[in-house]
Design a protein around this motif. Structure first.
Motif, PDB file in Angstrom:
ATOM      1  N   ARG A 272     -45.286  87.280  44.729  1.00  0.00           N
ATOM      2  CA  ARG A 272     -44.162  86.690  44.513  1.00  0.00           C
ATOM      3  C   ARG A 272     -44.202  86.367  42.908  1.00  0.00           C
ATOM      4  NH1 ARG A 272     -42.258  80.969  47.298  1.00  0.00           N
ATOM      5  NH2 ARG A 272     -40.091  80.804  45.961  1.00  0.00           N
ATOM      6  N   ARG A 273     -45.320  85.901  42.297  1.00  0.00           N
ATOM      7  CA  ARG A 273     -45.721  85.689  41.113  1.00  0.00           C
ATOM      8  C   ARG A 273     -45.240  86.889  40.161  1.00  0.00           C
ATOM      9  NH1 ARG A 273     -50.360  82.308  38.264  1.00  0.00           N
ATOM     10  NH2 ARG A 273     -49.863  82.803  36.041  1.00  0.00           N
ATOM     11  N   HIS A 274     -45.926  87.722  40.854  1.00  0.00           N
ATOM     12  CA  HIS A 274     -45.734  89.106  40.075  1.00  0.00           C
ATOM     13  C   HIS A 274     -44.267  89.459  39.890  1.00  0.00           C
ATOM     14  CE1 HIS A 274     -46.733  93.063  38.195  1.00  0.00           C
ATOM     15  NE2 HIS A 274     -45.935  93.528  39.375  1.00  0.00           N
ATOM     16  N   ARG A 275     -43.459  89.327  40.914  1.00  0.00           N
ATOM     17  CA  ARG A 275     -42.019  89.700  40.890  1.00  0.00           C
ATOM     18  C   ARG A 275     -41.174  88.715  39.794  1.00  0.00           C
ATOM     19  NH1 ARG A 275     -42.584  89.822  46.517  1.00  0.00           N
ATOM     20  NH2 ARG A 275     -41.506  87.596  46.583  1.00  0.00           N
ATOM     21  N   PHE A 276     -41.844  87.515  39.915  1.00  0.00           N
ATOM     22  CA  PHE A 276     -41.074  86.656  38.882  1.00  0.00           C
ATOM     23  C   PHE A 276     -41.419  86.840  37.331  1.00  0.00           C
ATOM     24  CE2 PHE A 276     -40.940  82.890  42.178  1.00  0.00           C
ATOM     25  CZ  PHE A 276     -39.413  83.368  42.269  1.00  0.00           C
ATOM     26  N   GLU A 277     -42.524  87.223  37.360  1.00  0.00           N
ATOM     27  CA  GLU A 277     -42.862  87.653  35.768  1.00  0.00           C
ATOM     28  C   GLU A 277     -42.134  89.034  35.426  1.00  0.00           C
ATOM     29  OE1 GLU A 277     -47.293  87.912  35.981  1.00  0.00           O
ATOM     30  OE2 GLU A 277     -47.512  85.860  35.771  1.00  0.00           O
ATOM     31  N   GLN A 278     -41.986  89.994  36.465  1.00  0.00           N
ATOM     32  CA  GLN A 278     -41.384  91.026  36.050  1.00  0.00           C
ATOM     33  C   GLN A 278     -39.845  90.576  35.787  1.00  0.00           C
ATOM     34  OE1 GLN A 278     -42.307  94.129  35.415  1.00  0.00           O
ATOM     35  NE2 GLN A 278     -44.450  93.283  35.699  1.00  0.00           N
ATOM     36  N   ARG A 279     -39.438  89.971  36.573  1.00  0.00           N
ATOM     37  CA  ARG A 279     -37.810  89.627  36.177  1.00  0.00           C
ATOM     38  C   ARG A 279     -37.698  88.687  34.926  1.00  0.00           C
ATOM     39  NH1 ARG A 279     -35.042  85.696  40.411  1.00  0.00           N
ATOM     40  NH2 ARG A 279     -33.793  84.522  39.107  1.00  0.00           N
ATOM     41  N   ILE A 280     -38.645  87.823  34.455  1.00  0.00           N
ATOM     42  CA  ILE A 280     -38.669  87.208  33.244  1.00  0.00           C
ATOM     43  C   ILE A 280     -38.822  88.111  32.184  1.00  0.00           C
ATOM     44  CG2 ILE A 280     -40.063  85.671  31.741  1.00  0.00           C
ATOM     45  CD1 ILE A 280     -40.676  83.902  34.537  1.00  0.00           C
ATOM     46  N   MET A 281     -39.875  89.243  32.216  1.00  0.00           N
ATOM     47  CA  MET A 281     -39.822  90.324  31.296  1.00  0.00           C
ATOM     48  C   MET A 281     -38.392  90.975  31.150  1.00  0.00           C
ATOM     49  SD  MET A 281     -42.321  91.064  29.407  1.00  0.00           S
ATOM     50  CE  MET A 281     -43.937  91.194  30.133  1.00  0.00           C
ATOM     51  N   GLN A 282     -37.802  91.328  32.197  1.00  0.00           N
ATOM     52  CA  GLN A 282     -36.581  92.148  32.025  1.00  0.00           C
ATOM     53  C   GLN A 282     -35.583  91.113  31.499  1.00  0.00           C
ATOM     54  OE1 GLN A 282     -36.342  95.111  32.900  1.00  0.00           O
ATOM     55  NE2 GLN A 282     -34.031  95.429  32.182  1.00  0.00           N
ATOM     56  N   GLU A 283     -35.346  89.748  31.788  1.00  0.00           N
ATOM     57  CA  GLU A 283     -34.551  89.056  31.229  1.00  0.00           C
ATOM     58  C   GLU A 283     -34.625  88.926  29.549  1.00  0.00           C
ATOM     59  OE1 GLU A 283     -34.114  85.682  33.368  1.00  0.00           O
ATOM     60  OE2 GLU A 283     -33.266  86.431  35.076  1.00  0.00           O
ATOM     61  N   ARG A 284     -35.796  88.804  28.991  1.00  0.00           N
ATOM     62  CA  ARG A 284     -36.187  88.623  27.691  1.00  0.00           C
ATOM     63  C   ARG A 284     -35.627  89.861  27.020  1.00  0.00           C
ATOM     64  NH1 ARG A 284     -42.265  85.902  27.989  1.00  0.00           N
ATOM     65  NH2 ARG A 284     -41.755  84.072  28.523  1.00  0.00           N
TER      66      ARG A 284
ATOM     67  N   GLN B  91     -33.460  91.820  27.941  1.00  0.00           N
ATOM     68  CA  GLN B  91     -31.886  92.024  27.896  1.00  0.00           C
ATOM     69  C   GLN B  91     -31.495  90.894  26.785  1.00  0.00           C
ATOM     70  OE1 GLN B  91     -30.651  90.725  31.795  1.00  0.00           O
ATOM     71  NE2 GLN B  91     -31.031  93.071  32.637  1.00  0.00           N
ATOM     72  N   ILE B  92     -32.112  89.711  26.555  1.00  0.00           N
ATOM     73  CA  ILE B  92     -31.843  88.838  25.704  1.00  0.00           C
ATOM     74  C   ILE B  92     -31.924  89.430  24.318  1.00  0.00           C
ATOM     75  CG2 ILE B  92     -32.347  86.656  24.653  1.00  0.00           C
ATOM     76  CD1 ILE B  92     -32.690  85.554  27.416  1.00  0.00           C
ATOM     77  N   THR B  93     -33.215  90.126  23.957  1.00  0.00           N
ATOM     78  CA  THR B  93     -33.403  90.618  22.854  1.00  0.00           C
ATOM     79  C   THR B  93     -32.235  91.733  22.526  1.00  0.00           C
ATOM     80  OG1 THR B  93     -35.614  90.266  23.259  1.00  0.00           O
ATOM     81  CG2 THR B  93     -35.123  91.794  21.508  1.00  0.00           C
ATOM     82  N   SER B  94     -31.961  92.488  23.425  1.00  0.00           N
ATOM     83  CA  SER B  94     -30.876  93.445  23.162  1.00  0.00           C
ATOM     84  C   SER B  94     -29.539  92.970  22.934  1.00  0.00           C
ATOM     85  CB  SER B  94     -30.726  94.363  24.326  1.00  0.00           C
ATOM     86  OG  SER B  94     -29.716  95.328  24.382  1.00  0.00           O
ATOM     87  N   ALA B  95     -29.226  91.580  23.521  1.00  0.00           N
ATOM     88  CA  ALA B  95     -27.829  91.005  23.296  1.00  0.00           C
ATOM     89  C   ALA B  95     -27.918  90.497  21.826  1.00  0.00           C
ATOM     90  CB  ALA B  95     -27.576  90.143  24.306  1.00  0.00           C
ATOM     91  N   VAL B  96     -29.068  89.979  21.421  1.00  0.00           N
ATOM     92  CA  VAL B  96     -29.167  89.381  19.988  1.00  0.00           C
ATOM     93  C   VAL B  96     -29.057  90.487  19.067  1.00  0.00           C
ATOM     94  CG1 VAL B  96     -30.955  88.254  18.324  1.00  0.00           C
ATOM     95  CG2 VAL B  96     -30.458  87.362  20.918  1.00  0.00           C
ATOM     96  N   ARG B  97     -29.615  91.592  19.167  1.00  0.00           N
ATOM     97  CA  ARG B  97     -29.690  92.744  18.403  1.00  0.00           C
ATOM     98  C   ARG B  97     -28.191  93.313  18.298  1.00  0.00           C
ATOM     99  NH1 ARG B  97     -33.498  95.699  19.986  1.00  0.00           N
ATOM    100  NH2 ARG B  97     -32.449  96.856  21.582  1.00  0.00           N
TER     101      ARG B  97
END
Length: 93
Positions: A9-21, A23-29
């Protein structure tokens, strides 16, 4: 088994957080690319802030004294600006 579930579960959450980061980086660019022309225009306007303030101060002073002088000065400044632009174009060729 509980530890394995929590670790997964922790691994899935970390992967989700990484993906959202990402996406945010791409949106900022994308945002910076979209607003770049506005930022450049603002910086160019800020470069001429001193002369604009000086010119407007002189114009207000002239307006308060004599209206005929302001009209002549405005016409002369427009002619000078137009001549400077044309000269710049001719030199640039």
């Amino acid at each position: 088994m509980k530890k394995d579930e929590l670790a997964a579960r922790r691994h899935r959450f970390e992967q989700r957080i990484m993906q959202e980061r990402l996406q945010i980086t791409s949106a900022v660019r994308d945002w910076h690319e979209a607003t770049a022309p506005i930022d450049q225009g603002w910086q160019q306007l800020a470069r001429y802030k001193g002369p604009i303030l000086l010119g407007s101060g002189v114009l207000v002073t002239m307006l308060s004294r004599s209206k005929g002088r302001v009209g002549r000065m405005l016409k002369r400044s427009i002619v000078a600006y137009t001549m400077a632009r044309r000269a710049k174009k001719m030199i640039g060729r």
